[in-house]
Every structure is written in C-alpha cells, then in structure tokens.
Motif scaffolding. Structure first.
Motif, PDB file in Angstrom:
ATOM      1  N   ASP A  67       0.821  -1.208   0.000  1.00 35.54           N
ATOM      2  CA  ASP A  67       0.000   0.000   0.000  1.00 35.54           C
ATOM      3  C   ASP A  67       0.858   1.262   0.000  1.00 35.54           C
ATOM      4  OD1 ASP A  67      -2.343  -1.432  -0.037  1.00 35.54           O
ATOM      5  OD2 ASP A  67      -2.667  -1.316   2.130  1.00 35.54           O
ATOM      6  N   ARG A  68       1.936   1.243   0.787  1.00 32.58           N
ATOM      7  CA  ARG A  68       2.823   2.417   0.818  1.00 32.58           C
ATOM      8  C   ARG A  68       3.477   2.643  -0.537  1.00 32.58           C
ATOM      9  NH1 ARG A  68       4.325   0.452   6.002  1.00 32.58           N
ATOM     10  NH2 ARG A  68       6.102  -0.602   5.071  1.00 32.58           N
ATOM     11  N   ASP A  69       3.917   1.565  -1.185  1.00 31.44           N
ATOM     12  CA  ASP A  69       4.543   1.711  -2.497  1.00 31.44           C
ATOM     13  C   ASP A  69       3.552   2.264  -3.509  1.00 31.44           C
ATOM     14  OD1 ASP A  69       6.910   0.719  -1.495  1.00 31.44           O
ATOM     15  OD2 ASP A  69       6.621  -1.314  -2.284  1.00 31.44           O
ATOM     16  N   ARG A  70       2.347   1.729  -3.497  1.00 23.42           N
ATOM     17  CA  ARG A  70       1.322   2.190  -4.440  1.00 23.42           C
ATOM     18  C   ARG A  70       0.940   3.631  -4.147  1.00 23.42           C
ATOM     19  NH1 ARG A  70      -0.450   2.278  -9.317  1.00 23.42           N
ATOM     20  NH2 ARG A  70      -2.677   2.451  -9.470  1.00 23.42           N
ATOM     21  N   ARG A  71       0.821   3.968  -2.857  1.00 25.17           N
ATOM     22  CA  ARG A  71       0.466   5.337  -2.491  1.00 25.17           C
ATOM     23  C   ARG A  71       1.557   6.315  -2.922  1.00 25.17           C
ATOM     24  NH1 ARG A  71      -2.655   7.564   2.368  1.00 25.17           N
ATOM     25  NH2 ARG A  71      -3.584   5.539   2.061  1.00 25.17           N
ATOM     26  N   ALA A  72       2.829   5.940  -2.730  1.00 25.14           N
ATOM     27  CA  ALA A  72       3.937   6.810  -3.139  1.00 25.14           C
ATOM     28  C   ALA A  72       3.926   7.012  -4.646  1.00 25.14           C
ATOM     29  CB  ALA A  72       5.266   6.204  -2.690  1.00 25.14           C
ATOM     30  N   GLN A  73       3.645   5.942  -5.379  1.00 27.05           N
ATOM     31  CA  GLN A  73       3.590   6.053  -6.835  1.00 27.05           C
ATOM     32  C   GLN A  73       2.448   6.980  -7.260  1.00 27.05           C
ATOM     33  OE1 GLN A  73       2.720   2.380  -8.795  1.00 27.05           O
ATOM     34  NE2 GLN A  73       3.077   3.198 -10.835  1.00 27.05           N
ATOM     35  N   LEU A  74       1.282   6.818  -6.654  1.00 29.25           N
ATOM     36  CA  LEU A  74       0.144   7.664  -7.001  1.00 29.25           C
ATOM     37  C   LEU A  74       0.389   9.120  -6.624  1.00 29.25           C
ATOM     38  CD1 LEU A  74      -2.825   5.352  -5.983  1.00 29.25           C
ATOM     39  CD2 LEU A  74      -2.092   5.951  -8.292  1.00 29.25           C
ATOM     40  N   GLU A  75       1.043   9.345  -5.473  1.00 34.73           N
ATOM     41  CA  GLU A  75       1.341  10.720  -5.080  1.00 34.73           C
ATOM     42  C   GLU A  75       2.326  11.370  -6.041  1.00 34.73           C
ATOM     43  OE1 GLU A  75       2.612  10.407  -1.046  1.00 34.73           O
ATOM     44  OE2 GLU A  75       0.564  10.297  -0.268  1.00 34.73           O
ATOM     45  N   ALA A  76       3.311  10.611  -6.514  1.00 32.69           N
ATOM     46  CA  ALA A  76       4.267  11.150  -7.485  1.00 32.69           C
ATOM     47  C   ALA A  76       3.568  11.494  -8.798  1.00 32.69           C
ATOM     48  CB  ALA A  76       5.393  10.142  -7.723  1.00 32.69           C
TER      49      ALA A  76
END
Length: 101
Positions: A67-76
C-alpha cells in the motif's frame, strides 16, 4: 500412453507450424498469465470457503508495504499532473502565447 522422441518432435513441429516461431513467446506469456489468474481465483474461492473469520493469506506488514509503495507512486503521479496543470494555466494566462500543440 508413452510419448517417444518422434511423437514429441511431431507435436513441436505442429505447434511451430500453427503459431509460427515469432508468436510462441507471446502465446506462452499469455498462457502463463491466464494460469496465474486462474490460480489466484481458485485461491480466492478457497479463502471464501474458510468463512468470514479466516485471516488473509498475506500478513498485514506485506499489505502495508504494498500500500505504501502504491500510495507513493500515485502521489508522485499526482504531483507531476499538478505541476503540468499549473504550467498550462500559467501559459494560458499569458496574453498572445499560443498552445505549442
């Protein structure tokens, strides 16, 4: 049923004639994806059969990391989109500047 080297060679020859050597990697890749999806669906059905009190197969730590990886990708991606939108708004606000497209 025993398959000898001649029968295996004929099967390989028939597959090559049907699909061609250029399409075999794509066909095998899509077959692998289909099998992976099928396997996941079967696992999901088994999890459903266990009942509502069963714990998920993956631990919470694994889900949190994903979830953190996906969230970081979406935020970028969102930050890049916002920067592009701000740039376009600034360009549109300047009089006499045409869109470069």
């Amino acid at each position: 049923m025993n398959l000898g080297p001649l029968e295996i060679g004929l099967i390989i020859l028939a597959v090559l004639l049907l699909f061609g050597y250029k399409k075999l990697p794509d066909a095998s890749r899509s077959l692998g994806r289909s099998l992976r999806i099928f396997k996941g669906e079967m696992k999901g059905m088994k999890d459903d059969d266990r009942g509502p009190g069963a714990a998920p197969a993956a631990g919470p730590a694994a889900l949190d990391a994903a979830d953190r990886d996906r969230r970081a990708q979406l935020e970028a991606e969102a930050a890049a989109a916002e920067a592009r939108a701000a740039e376009l708004r600034a360009r549109a606000a300047r009089p006499g500047v045409a869109d470069p497209r």
